[in-house]
Design a protein around this motif. Structure first.
Motif: not given
Length: 303
Positions: A106-111, A157-167, A244-253
């Motif tokens: 998340v840190g590297l790709i979003a940056t 909320v509009v586009f749904g929760r996903s890891l790519l959208l979070l980036f 609102l971030g990473i959703q189970p079963p995935e995890s982050s710090w």
């Protein structure tokens, strides 16, 4: 004897000329100054070490990511589980390692997203100037006025929760300061002689920005990048803390810290270890950013 001295003098002169012609680049001088900063250098090696560990996690993790032992439950750190286990009996060390992969990604790709948008936007605005610059920077001011947290929440909320959208969502709100920094640098660089020379030989604006402007503005950009990564990681941790971030079963710090807060009185290790991992990375990035700022300071090379 005279011929020998003449030969030595010629050899010495040739060596001096070669050394003068080769010179030392800005990046070489910056690396020399960075190596003198022990704290920044240690931080760099710590980040490399943690990055390698997270990269190799699938092969070196002591347990499976979702491997559970419900009979064991939440147990304190031991020889079998160095960081203990969570309430579902999952090895916390394994989950911290896998969580580090997500947090660092998340840190590297979003940056990288913020860097691409901010550098391009700032370089075009700063070099073009005039009405184009005014319009582009007013748009930046308008976006700055919007509460970025609400902006991210609306996107998810509009586009749904996903890891790519979070980036993309985090990167889309972190580029604004980068654009302002690059614009200021470009406005200074465009007045220098080598830019005027590039204009005189007929290079296009796009070529001048790509070949001359952006490479010479990279110093402050690199420094700010090292400071943006921890900001992005903290933002992800905060979003995960809110659910609102990473959703189970995935995890982050951030997710692990949020889970640890819920049971910190009974099982403090669930909060201590992921919090410690995040803190080490954030401190290392900040120390490295300070070291790079000093190393890339042109005035330091004149001392």
């Amino acid at each position: 004897m005279t011929a020998s001295n003449s030969t030595l003098n010629q050899t010495s002169t040739m060596n001096d000329i070669e050394q003068f012609e080769s010179g030392n680049s800005l990046w070489h001088d910056a690396w020399v100054r960075l190596r003198k900063n022990k704290l920044a250098l240690v931080s760099l090696f710590v980040l490399i070490f943690i990055g390698v560990i997270c990269l190799l996690t699938p092969w070196i993790a002591p347990y499976g990511y979702e491997q559970q032992d419900l009979a064991l439950g939440a147990s304190a750190p031991s020889a079998a589980h160095w960081f203990g286990t969570d309430t579902l009996g999952r090895d916390l060390l394994t989950r911290v390692m896998y969580g580090g992969r997500v947090s660092l990604a998340v840190g590297l790709i979003a940056t990288a997203v913020a860097l691409t948008i901010g550098v391009t936007w700032g370089a075009i605005a700063g070099y073009t100037g005039g009405r184009v610059d005014a319009i582009m920077m007013r748009l930046v001011d308008i976006i700055y006025a919007l509460p970025f947290m609400i902006f991210i929440v609306l996107l998810m909320v509009v586009f749904g929760r996903s890891l790519l959208l979070l980036f993309l969502a985090i990167g889309a709100v972190e580029w604004l300061t980068m654009a302002r920094i690059v614009r200021g640098q470009v406005q200074t660089i465009r007045q220098l002689e080598f830019v005027e020379a590039a204009i005189s030989i007929g290079l296009s604006k796009a070529a001048i920005i790509r070949r001359h402007i952006i490479p010479n503005a990279l110093g402050p950009v690199i420094v700010y990048t090292t400071l943006t990564i921890p900001n992005v990681m903290l933002l992800e941790a905060f979003l995960s803390f809110l659910g609102l971030g990473i959703q189970p079963p995935e995890s982050s710090w951030g997710v692990l810290i949020a889970n640890g807060v819920e049971s910190m009185e009974e099982y403090p290790w669930l909060l201590i270890f992921p919090g410690l991992a995040l803190s080490i990375v954030l401190f290392s990035l900040n120390f490295l950013g300070d070291g790079l700022r000093d190393a890339l300071d042109v005035r330091a090379s004149k001392d």
